[in-house]
Design a protein around this motif. Structure first.
Motif, mmCIF file in Angstrom:
data_model
loop_
_atom_site.group_PDB
_atom_site.id
_atom_site.type_symbol
_atom_site.label_atom_id
_atom_site.label_comp_id
_atom_site.label_asym_id
_atom_site.label_seq_id
_atom_site.Cartn_x
_atom_site.Cartn_y
_atom_site.Cartn_z
ATOM 1 N N LYS A 55 0.781 -1.368 -0.115
ATOM 2 C CA LYS A 55 0.213 -0.051 -0.009
ATOM 3 C C LYS A 55 0.861 1.222 -0.043
ATOM 4 C CE LYS A 55 -3.849 0.168 2.099
ATOM 5 N NZ LYS A 55 -4.871 0.001 3.357
ATOM 6 N N THR A 56 2.158 1.070 0.607
ATOM 7 C CA THR A 56 2.986 2.359 0.607
ATOM 8 C C THR A 56 3.559 2.747 -0.681
ATOM 9 O OG1 THR A 56 3.696 1.842 3.083
ATOM 10 C CG2 THR A 56 5.147 3.354 1.743
ATOM 11 N N ILE A 57 3.663 1.720 -1.667
ATOM 12 C CA ILE A 57 4.487 1.920 -2.953
ATOM 13 C C ILE A 57 3.282 2.211 -3.850
ATOM 14 C CG2 ILE A 57 5.615 0.557 -4.767
ATOM 15 C CD1 ILE A 57 7.334 1.019 -2.302
ATOM 16 N N ILE A 58 2.296 1.716 -3.459
ATOM 17 C CA ILE A 58 1.048 2.084 -4.519
ATOM 18 C C ILE A 58 0.760 3.736 -4.181
ATOM 19 C CG2 ILE A 58 -1.482 2.103 -4.906
ATOM 20 C CD1 ILE A 58 -1.072 -0.975 -4.367
ATOM 21 N N ARG A 63 1.036 9.387 -5.679
ATOM 22 C CA ARG A 63 1.370 10.753 -5.258
ATOM 23 C C ARG A 63 2.263 11.367 -6.342
ATOM 24 N NH1 ARG A 63 1.119 8.937 -0.434
ATOM 25 N NH2 ARG A 63 3.320 8.406 -0.178
ATOM 26 N N ALA A 64 3.374 10.612 -6.597
ATOM 27 C CA ALA A 64 4.213 10.979 -7.883
ATOM 28 C C ALA A 64 3.556 11.302 -9.202
ATOM 29 C CB ALA A 64 5.165 9.825 -8.045
ATOM 30 N N ARG A 68 3.119 14.888 -11.342
ATOM 31 C CA ARG A 68 3.674 15.122 -12.741
ATOM 32 C C ARG A 68 2.444 15.708 -13.682
ATOM 33 N NH1 ARG A 68 5.193 9.212 -13.632
ATOM 34 N NH2 ARG A 68 6.093 9.035 -11.476
ATOM 35 N N ALA A 69 1.329 15.257 -13.080
ATOM 36 C CA ALA A 69 0.213 15.894 -13.963
ATOM 37 C C ALA A 69 -0.124 17.310 -13.619
ATOM 38 C CB ALA A 69 -1.234 15.006 -13.737
#
Length: 69
Positions: A55-58, A63-64, A68-69
């Motif tokens: 869940k942390t990686i997801i 967020r990244a 970017r968007a």
């Protein structure tokens, strides 16, 4: 126990599938504990931590992508 390096190497679809598998395992472990059949008590803790890693990686990737968007 899954290493964080291995989790980071997976794609988004693989992470979702891994999360689903871990949640199923967590449910089964809880069910075994409730019925008194659970022998590997430490597995509950390991699965819970693996879910947190995934869940942390997801969350990091979401967020990244949002910045970017």
């Amino acid at each position: 126990m899954t290493k964080i390096v291995d989790v980071r190497a997976k794609s988004a679809d693989e992470l979702q599938a891994m999360l689903l598998d871990l949640r199923k395992e967590q449910f089964n472990l809880r069910f075994q504990r409730a019925t008194g059949q659970l022998e590997a008590l430490s597995r509950v803790k390991v699965v819970r931590r693996d879910i947190a890693k995934v869940k942390t990686i997801i969350g990091e990737r979401n967020r990244a992508a949002a910045t970017r968007a």
